[in-house]
Design an enzyme around this catalytic site. Structure first.
Site, PDB file in Angstrom:
ATOM      1  N   THR A  12      -7.959   0.304  -7.997  1.00  0.00           N
ATOM      2  CA  THR A  12      -7.173   1.215  -8.830  1.00  0.00           C
ATOM      3  C   THR A  12      -6.449   0.480  -9.946  1.00  0.00           C
ATOM      4  O   THR A  12      -6.308   1.000 -11.055  1.00  0.00           O
ATOM      5  CB  THR A  12      -6.157   1.984  -7.969  1.00  0.00           C
ATOM      6  N   SER A  54     -12.339  -0.044  -3.758  1.00  0.00           N
ATOM      7  CA  SER A  54     -12.278  -0.810  -2.511  1.00  0.00           C
ATOM      8  C   SER A  54     -12.793  -0.036  -1.301  1.00  0.00           C
ATOM      9  O   SER A  54     -12.994  -0.625  -0.237  1.00  0.00           O
ATOM     10  CB  SER A  54     -10.855  -1.301  -2.244  1.00  0.00           C
ATOM     11  N   THR A  85      -6.424  -0.818  -2.918  1.00  0.00           N
ATOM     12  CA  THR A  85      -5.475  -0.802  -1.803  1.00  0.00           C
ATOM     13  C   THR A  85      -6.072  -0.334  -0.482  1.00  0.00           C
ATOM     14  O   THR A  85      -5.597  -0.722   0.586  1.00  0.00           O
ATOM     15  CB  THR A  85      -4.274   0.100  -2.148  1.00  0.00           C
ATOM     16  N   ASP A  86      -7.114   0.493  -0.523  1.00  0.00           N
ATOM     17  CA  ASP A  86      -7.571   1.145   0.702  1.00  0.00           C
ATOM     18  C   ASP A  86      -8.073   0.166   1.763  1.00  0.00           C
ATOM     19  O   ASP A  86      -7.912   0.407   2.959  1.00  0.00           O
ATOM     20  CB  ASP A  86      -8.664   2.171   0.387  1.00  0.00           C
TER      21      ASP A  86
END
Length: 333
Positions: A12, A54, A85-86
């Protein structure tokens, strides 16, 4: 001035919305242009190795990231990896195990909002990650929302908020405020540089593992499938280690898995405080077998550690020993 290698993988933080939703778009120069002042702190070089969301992260890409750090290890004082981030917590854990004896900082960061968005957290997170990568400290870390987290202790606990990550069962390494780093001194000691540390790159991972979350009424037949198809399974049990043993008898199926040579790791669905199979009768029954205790590790770290361990050995006794032995603070008991 120290030398930092910025390794970009997408996520992101590097996304743009061109009408079809957010997709990775910006390169390293674009990112650094939006973080003024960091080039005054260090000599920073960029290497773009991936450009993915991700959610598409996988162990092959972990190897690519670890290989990049290993290949450039002697040329830089620290490393920063931009990442979605995931799956960031899985990656930080995997790099911890693959980069054995790491004696420099590897700092992973990302953002909840694209670096082009108003009010984005991307600029602050990237700036903090670069600042921390300049520290004389050893290990893999996540920098997010002003906090530095041990790479094996991070979990993403929020989908939208800026404080998306939590350090689970372990203190934060430090916090960063107005460009100054404030350490937890007791934890800082665990990550001090070692004069005799030699980096070893362990790239062999066994991905033939499964995470199984128990729920009331789960059909025991799933364990027959696991026995035939997987080398390792992580069971997210109830509470402190509860596994059904009446009606839907899961306990006997777990024993069958162990007897067939499958590595069985028991953890908890609870976020904090870990498992203890000595509390209840069913747990004591299982503990007499070759159950592998996750202790207070989080699932993200267990997944990476099990893959790493099975990549080193298929001997269940050796796997149990390796999983239960603390690595860079990944478990406390």
């Amino acid at each position: 001035m120290k030398k930092i290698l910025l390794i970009a993988t997408g996520g992101t933080i590097a996304c743009s919305d061109e009408g079809k939703g957010l997709t990775p778009h910006y390169n390293i120069d674009d990112l650094l242009e939006r973080v003024p002042g960091v080039k005054d702190l260090c000599h920073i070089t960029g290497k773009h190795i991936l450009n993915i969301d991700s959610t598409n992260m996988n162990p092959k890409f972990w190897v690519d990231m670890a290989q990049t750090v290993y290949d450039n290890y002697n040329d830089y004082d620290g490393f920063v990896i931009t990442h979605g981030t995931d799956t960031m917590a899985y990656t930080s854990s995997a790099l911890t195990y693959m980069l054995k004896n790491i004696n420099k900082p590897v700092v992973i960061t990302g953002a909840q909002y694209s670096i082009e968005e108003f009010g984005t957290d991307a600029r602050q997170n990237l700036s903090d990650a670069i600042r921390f990568a300049l520290e004389d400290i050893a290990g893999v870390f996540i920098a997010f929302d002003g906090m530095i987290i041990n790479g094996t202790r991070a979990m993403k606990v929020k989908t939208k908020s800026l404080d998306a990550f939590k350090s689970v069962n372990y203190p934060y390494i430090s916090r960063i405020k107005y460009g100054k780093i404030y350490y937890d001194n007791d934890i800082h000691k665990n990550h001090q540089l070692k004069s005799d540390a030699e980096l070893i790159f362990e790239s062999s991972l066994c991905t033939n593992v499964l995470v199984l979350k128990l729920f009331p009424g789960i059909d025991p037949k799933i364990f027959d499938f696991i026995k035939k198809e997987y080398k390792g399974v992580i069971i997210e049990s109830f509470g402190i280690g509860g596994i059904p043993f009446e009606n839907f008898d899961i306990t006997s199926k777990v024993k069958e898995l162990i007897d067939s040579g499958v590595a069985v790791v028991v953890t908890t669905q609870c976020l904090e405080e870990g498992v203890d199979l000595e509390i209840y009768e069913v747990g004591k029954e299982l503990a007499r077998n070759k159950i592998i205790y996750a202790n207070d590790m989080n699932t993200e770290a267990i997944v990476a550690k099990l893959m790493w361990t099975l990549g080193k050995s298929e001997n269940i006794d050796e796997v149990k020993k390796l999983i239960e032995t603390p690595v860079m603070g990944d478990c406390c008991y």
